[in-house]
Design a protein around this motif. Structure first.
Motif, PDB file in Angstrom:
ATOM      1  N   GLY A 172       1.517   7.052  -6.522  1.00  0.00           N
ATOM      2  CA  GLY A 172       0.313   7.800  -6.847  1.00  0.00           C
ATOM      3  C   GLY A 172      -0.660   6.984  -7.684  1.00  0.00           C
ATOM      4  N   TYR A 173      -0.572   5.669  -7.560  1.00  0.00           N
ATOM      5  CA  TYR A 173      -1.422   4.777  -8.334  1.00  0.00           C
ATOM      6  C   TYR A 173      -2.639   4.367  -7.513  1.00  0.00           C
ATOM      7  N   MET A 220       0.834  -1.207   0.000  1.00  0.00           N
ATOM      8  CA  MET A 220       0.000   0.000   0.000  1.00  0.00           C
ATOM      9  C   MET A 220       0.864   1.251   0.000  1.00  0.00           C
ATOM     10  N   TRP A 221       1.953   1.240   0.752  1.00  0.00           N
ATOM     11  CA  TRP A 221       2.864   2.387   0.769  1.00  0.00           C
ATOM     12  C   TRP A 221       3.417   2.640  -0.641  1.00  0.00           C
ATOM     13  N   LEU A 250      -2.922   4.338   1.733  1.00  0.00           N
ATOM     14  CA  LEU A 250      -4.325   4.457   1.321  1.00  0.00           C
ATOM     15  C   LEU A 250      -4.663   5.899   0.949  1.00  0.00           C
ATOM     16  N   ALA A 251      -4.215   6.843   1.763  1.00  0.00           N
ATOM     17  CA  ALA A 251      -4.511   8.247   1.499  1.00  0.00           C
ATOM     18  C   ALA A 251      -3.756   8.760   0.276  1.00  0.00           C
ATOM     19  N   ALA A 252      -2.464   8.491   0.212  1.00  0.00           N
ATOM     20  CA  ALA A 252      -1.640   9.018  -0.874  1.00  0.00           C
ATOM     21  C   ALA A 252      -1.975   8.412  -2.227  1.00  0.00           C
TER      22      ALA A 252
END
Length: 160
Positions: free
Chosen positions: A22-23, A15-16, A56-58
């Motif tokens: 940015g995918y 996830m990181w 998750l946010a990024a």
């Protein structure tokens, strides 16, 4: 990819990396990842929680138009980080990333969770650098998100 076979560090690294790139994966993949992460949440380290929330946010994976459990998982990750045993192991960067991630996607953990995180951050700030202090201050300033309200149907967390 067999996500169920992944441990907490592997899940958080995936996830990181998506966030770093940015995918944004599709809703089905996000749902599968969230389900795997939720099943193993009690074994996550503070760094795993922070990396997962940040990713998750990024990556843009938490969106109202994606009917996944990601918003609820974000709150659960913050709550897990605020548990006494986990919180004692938290670094300032972990807390900054958790708070930033929740604020960025527009969800807020319970007040008691935020209070525990802020209290621990205060303890760590007494030992930390200026850069860490500024990162946390920015994350807290952005944390004017509203509490997650699944009762009103803003997010559909039933799909996980």
């Amino acid at each position: 990819m067999q996500l169920l076979t992944f441990g907490p560090r592997q899940l958080s690294n995936v996830m990181w990396a998506l966030g770093r790139l940015g995918y944004t994966p599709g809703p089905a993949w996000i749902t599968e990842w969230c389900g795997c992460a939720a099943r193993k949440l009690d074994t996550y380290s503070p760094q795993d929680l922070a990396m997962s929330a940040w990713g998750l946010a990024a990556s843009g994976s938490v969106r109202p138009q994606f009917p996944t459990a990601a918003p609820l998982l974000m709150v659960q990750m913050a709550r897990a980080c605020a548990q006494p045993d986990t919180l004692a192991k938290c670094k300032l960067q972990d807390i900054s990333n958790i708070v930033w991630a929740n604020a960025t996607v527009g969800v807020a953990p319970e007040a008691s969770t935020l209070q525990a995180l802020v209290h621990r951050a205060h303890q760590l700030l007494l030992q930390g650098s200026r850069l860490q202090t500024l990162a946390l201050a920015q994350a807290l300033a952005n944390a004017n998100a509203t509490p997650l309200d699944t009762d009103r149907g803003n997010w559909d967390s039933s799909s996980s």
